[in-house]
Motif scaffolding. Sequence first.
Motif, mmCIF file in Angstrom:
data_model
loop_
_atom_site.group_PDB
_atom_site.id
_atom_site.type_symbol
_atom_site.label_atom_id
_atom_site.label_comp_id
_atom_site.label_asym_id
_atom_site.label_seq_id
_atom_site.Cartn_x
_atom_site.Cartn_y
_atom_site.Cartn_z
ATOM 1 N N GLU A 5 11.379 -0.817 -0.382
ATOM 2 C CA GLU A 5 10.808 0.242 0.570
ATOM 3 C C GLU A 5 10.246 1.309 -0.097
ATOM 4 O O GLU A 5 10.097 2.326 0.520
ATOM 5 C CB GLU A 5 12.220 0.760 1.411
ATOM 6 N N ASP A 6 9.879 1.196 -1.231
ATOM 7 C CA ASP A 6 9.208 2.066 -1.969
ATOM 8 C C ASP A 6 7.540 1.690 -1.885
ATOM 9 O O ASP A 6 6.974 0.673 -2.872
ATOM 10 C CB ASP A 6 9.480 2.080 -3.615
ATOM 11 N N HIS A 7 6.643 2.308 -1.359
ATOM 12 C CA HIS A 7 5.614 1.852 -0.760
ATOM 13 C C HIS A 7 4.367 2.572 -1.411
ATOM 14 O O HIS A 7 3.146 2.216 -1.314
ATOM 15 C CB HIS A 7 5.348 1.855 0.833
ATOM 16 N N LEU A 8 4.698 3.841 -2.002
ATOM 17 C CA LEU A 8 3.694 4.598 -2.506
ATOM 18 C C LEU A 8 2.518 4.123 -3.629
ATOM 19 O O LEU A 8 1.391 4.195 -3.475
ATOM 20 C CB LEU A 8 4.115 6.031 -3.134
ATOM 21 N N ILE A 9 3.118 3.377 -4.621
ATOM 22 C CA ILE A 9 2.335 2.715 -5.314
ATOM 23 C C ILE A 9 1.110 1.680 -4.871
ATOM 24 O O ILE A 9 0.065 1.732 -5.211
ATOM 25 C CB ILE A 9 3.091 2.074 -6.619
ATOM 26 N N ASN A 10 1.812 0.699 -4.023
ATOM 27 C CA ASN A 10 1.016 -0.140 -3.226
ATOM 28 C C ASN A 10 -0.111 0.453 -2.466
ATOM 29 O O ASN A 10 -1.242 0.037 -2.347
ATOM 30 C CB ASN A 10 1.596 -1.096 -2.646
ATOM 31 N N ALA A 11 0.340 1.644 -1.881
ATOM 32 C CA ALA A 11 -0.701 2.138 -0.922
ATOM 33 C C ALA A 11 -1.512 2.908 -1.706
ATOM 34 O O ALA A 11 -2.896 2.815 -1.379
ATOM 35 C CB ALA A 11 0.217 3.549 -0.186
ATOM 36 N N LEU A 12 -1.362 3.498 -2.802
ATOM 37 C CA LEU A 12 -2.266 4.037 -3.787
ATOM 38 C C LEU A 12 -3.207 3.156 -4.322
ATOM 39 O O LEU A 12 -4.533 3.218 -4.438
ATOM 40 C CB LEU A 12 -1.594 4.904 -4.911
ATOM 41 N N LEU A 13 -2.701 1.921 -4.825
ATOM 42 C CA LEU A 13 -3.531 0.813 -5.392
ATOM 43 C C LEU A 13 -4.481 0.263 -4.469
ATOM 44 O O LEU A 13 -5.689 0.149 -4.584
ATOM 45 C CB LEU A 13 -2.677 -0.426 -5.837
ATOM 46 N N ASP A 14 -4.000 0.270 -3.180
ATOM 47 C CA ASP A 14 -5.108 -0.500 -2.243
ATOM 48 C C ASP A 14 -5.989 0.485 -1.752
ATOM 49 O O ASP A 14 -7.315 0.265 -1.277
ATOM 50 C CB ASP A 14 -4.202 -0.652 -0.787
ATOM 51 N N LEU A 15 -5.688 1.871 -1.773
ATOM 52 C CA LEU A 15 -6.666 2.893 -1.381
ATOM 53 C C LEU A 15 -7.555 3.419 -2.212
ATOM 54 O O LEU A 15 -8.660 4.048 -2.175
ATOM 55 C CB LEU A 15 -6.023 3.981 -0.679
ATOM 56 N N GLY A 16 -6.836 3.569 -3.530
ATOM 57 C CA GLY A 16 -7.690 4.509 -4.684
ATOM 58 C C GLY A 16 -7.388 3.811 -5.996
ATOM 59 O O GLY A 16 -7.508 2.663 -6.203
ATOM 60 N N ASN A 17 -7.022 4.730 -6.877
ATOM 61 C CA ASN A 17 -6.951 4.437 -8.321
ATOM 62 C C ASN A 17 -5.562 4.887 -8.914
ATOM 63 O O ASN A 17 -5.487 5.990 -8.800
ATOM 64 C CB ASN A 17 -7.958 4.821 -9.034
ATOM 65 N N VAL A 18 -4.796 4.279 -9.777
ATOM 66 C CA VAL A 18 -3.661 4.668 -10.528
ATOM 67 C C VAL A 18 -4.073 4.822 -11.828
ATOM 68 O O VAL A 18 -4.379 3.847 -12.374
ATOM 69 C CB VAL A 18 -2.417 3.741 -10.076
ATOM 70 N N PHE A 19 -3.839 6.015 -12.346
ATOM 71 C CA PHE A 19 -4.024 6.107 -13.877
ATOM 72 C C PHE A 19 -2.777 5.605 -14.624
ATOM 73 O O PHE A 19 -3.099 5.006 -15.732
ATOM 74 C CB PHE A 19 -4.148 7.721 -14.140
#
Length: 404
Positions: free
Chosen positions: A256-270
């Motif tokens: 249920e932790d979706h933030l990383i996948n959402a950020l990877l889909d929409l932008g860039n993860v440093f």
Amino acid sequence: MNKFPLTKKQIIKLFKKQKSLVVKTELINLQNSQGRFLYEDLKSKIDIPPFNNSAVDGYALLKKDLNKKNLFYCHRKISAGSKKNFRIKSGEAIRVFTGAKMPLNSSTIVMQENTIQNNNKITISKFPKLGENYRLKGEDIKKKQKILFKGSQINKQNINLIAAAGIKKVKVFKKIKIGFFTSGNELRQPTKNLKKSEINNSNFFALNSLLNQGYISKKYLGNLKDDLKIVKNKIFKASKNNNIIITSGGASVGDEDHLINALLDLGNVFFWKAAIKPGKPIAVGKLNNCYVICLPGNPVSVQLLFVMLINPLIRKLSGGNFNLPKSSKIVSHFNMKKNTRRMEWLRIIKKTLNNQNIAIKYPKQGSGMISSVSYSDGIIEIDEEITQIKKGDIFDFYDFENLF
């Protein structure tokens, strides 16, 4: 995105490379400038002091009269703010008050405590040295001298310097816009009537307080539900209206932790995950031109990561300088085996023993133990390579009084 958790040193190196997000400026009154970052160097408009003046209440004397006689006549005085120019005559002492303009031909003041006054005569019991108790024009700050540099923060320590320099308006970076979310279906507003697996949303109050800075324009954007589509829509919309988005919770590895996948889909993860305890599930990335900082859900991790690493980054992005918290040295008063290869922030109680500051381990160290921050005095930082803490070991101590 990194494959392995970043160390504190690696995170700091990454953060230092980031540039200010705020390019717009505003000219504001000095009285409203507390906490703001200067857009330009400041130069003094005047000499400080602006004229030669007395540092004490006392009597001005001529150089040639020093130590020659101890009885002087006195029938004139100079008060602070007086505009008249005086010259002393031989054998005369002129009464002067602290901050008053000096006689044109004098550079020495005898303190009032070292004199005895009898009508219009004074007797000197202890002569001053030449130039004593005398403040020279511009001896503190010269006109046009730089007093603060671009990126400096206006605070209680330097605002009086700015005012003394004759500056009543300052050009500063506009406030950085930060929107923040909490995350989790289980969160509720503080109540004693919790049902089933509900918990009180303490992270809202922590972030709301931590973001209460003069250079920040903050807005709570609500609580993110555990739904990938909702999370993506919310953070995408927020990225259009903010310079930084901060979230708490939802950045771990659960279903249920979706933030990383959402950020990877929409932008860039440093990077995602840090070699820090508490605080491993932290992520920082970018969406459009908006930074996204995903903090863990555990309250202690939120507080410690913010004050130790995130706040210096926000200051840098706001036009300020990247300044890490200051530490002092403290001696361990306990033994402990360290089981991780991560750097650890251990909450401690500070005591003084034999004129030495000692660290006593706070008994509750879990990242969900909110009391460990509320009831301890600060943290000691234990490097990654250390596996055993022994009584007498010396560590860097970060005092909560300076962090929060």
